[in-house]
Design a protein around this motif. Structure first.
Motif, PDB file in Angstrom:
ATOM      1  N   ARG A  38      -7.043 -30.839  40.455  1.00 41.36           N
ATOM      2  CA  ARG A  38      -6.977 -30.017  39.226  1.00 41.36           C
ATOM      3  C   ARG A  38      -6.447 -28.615  39.533  1.00 41.36           C
ATOM      4  O   ARG A  38      -5.643 -28.068  38.782  1.00 41.36           O
ATOM      5  N   SER A  39      -6.896 -28.035  40.637  1.00 40.01           N
ATOM      6  CA  SER A  39      -6.423 -26.719  41.042  1.00 40.01           C
ATOM      7  C   SER A  39      -4.921 -26.764  41.333  1.00 40.01           C
ATOM      8  O   SER A  39      -4.171 -25.874  40.918  1.00 40.01           O
ATOM      9  N   LEU A  40      -4.472 -27.802  42.035  1.00 42.65           N
ATOM     10  CA  LEU A  40      -3.048 -27.955  42.326  1.00 42.65           C
ATOM     11  C   LEU A  40      -2.258 -28.090  41.034  1.00 42.65           C
ATOM     12  O   LEU A  40      -1.193 -27.493  40.877  1.00 42.65           O
ATOM     13  N   LYS A  41      -2.768 -28.856  40.081  1.00 42.43           N
ATOM     14  CA  LYS A  41      -2.095 -29.032  38.787  1.00 42.43           C
ATOM     15  C   LYS A  41      -1.914 -27.690  38.091  1.00 42.43           C
ATOM     16  O   LYS A  41      -0.828 -27.371  37.601  1.00 42.43           O
ATOM     17  N   GLU A  42      -2.977 -26.878  38.072  1.00 41.67           N
ATOM     18  CA  GLU A  42      -2.901 -25.565  37.436  1.00 41.67           C
ATOM     19  C   GLU A  42      -1.895 -24.661  38.149  1.00 41.67           C
ATOM     20  O   GLU A  42      -1.103 -23.975  37.508  1.00 41.67           O
ATOM     21  N   GLN A  43      -1.919 -24.693  39.487  1.00 39.82           N
ATOM     22  CA  GLN A  43      -0.982 -23.869  40.253  1.00 39.82           C
ATOM     23  C   GLN A  43       0.457 -24.305  40.027  1.00 39.82           C
ATOM     24  O   GLN A  43       1.355 -23.470  39.890  1.00 39.82           O
ATOM     25  N   LEU A  44       0.683 -25.622  39.976  1.00 36.45           N
ATOM     26  CA  LEU A  44       2.032 -26.124  39.711  1.00 36.45           C
ATOM     27  C   LEU A  44       2.500 -25.720  38.320  1.00 36.45           C
ATOM     28  O   LEU A  44       3.643 -25.279  38.149  1.00 36.45           O
ATOM     29  N   ASN A  45       1.638 -25.866  37.324  1.00 37.53           N
ATOM     30  CA  ASN A  45       2.010 -25.478  35.956  1.00 37.53           C
ATOM     31  C   ASN A  45       2.376 -24.000  35.885  1.00 37.53           C
ATOM     32  O   ASN A  45       3.381 -23.631  35.281  1.00 37.53           O
ATOM     33  N   THR A  46       1.572 -23.156  36.507  1.00 39.76           N
ATOM     34  CA  THR A  46       1.834 -21.709  36.513  1.00 39.76           C
ATOM     35  C   THR A  46       3.143 -21.401  37.221  1.00 39.76           C
ATOM     36  O   THR A  46       3.971 -20.630  36.729  1.00 39.76           O
ATOM     37  N   THR A  47       3.352 -22.017  38.368  1.00 35.78           N
ATOM     38  CA  THR A  47       4.566 -21.767  39.147  1.00 35.78           C
ATOM     39  C   THR A  47       5.806 -22.254  38.413  1.00 35.78           C
ATOM     40  O   THR A  47       6.837 -21.567  38.396  1.00 35.78           O
TER      41      THR A  47
END
Length: 60
Positions: A38-47
């Motif tokens: 979930r953290s990776l998903k959020e970071q990818l979306n932001t990036t």
């Protein structure tokens, strides 16, 4: 150096989310907990959003 074909696959392995990145003969495997995924998903979306915004900025 030419870009080799790269494949990314995501699957469920017991209690982990398994991400396999294959490029050429090499393969990298990440096993993430649900919270890490979930953290990776959020970071990818932001990036990705940041990247798209930067594509719209003209440098004069």
């Amino acid at each position: 150096m030419g870009q080799e074909s790269r494949r990314i696959s995501v699957d469920i392995e017991r209690k982990w989310i398994r991400i396999i990145v294959s490029h050429g003969r090499d393969e990298e495997i990440l096993k993430l907990s649900i919270d890490e995924a979930r953290s990776l998903k959020e970071q990818l979306n932001t990036t990705i959003e940041d990247y798209l915004q930067r594509q719209n900025i003209r440098i004069d």
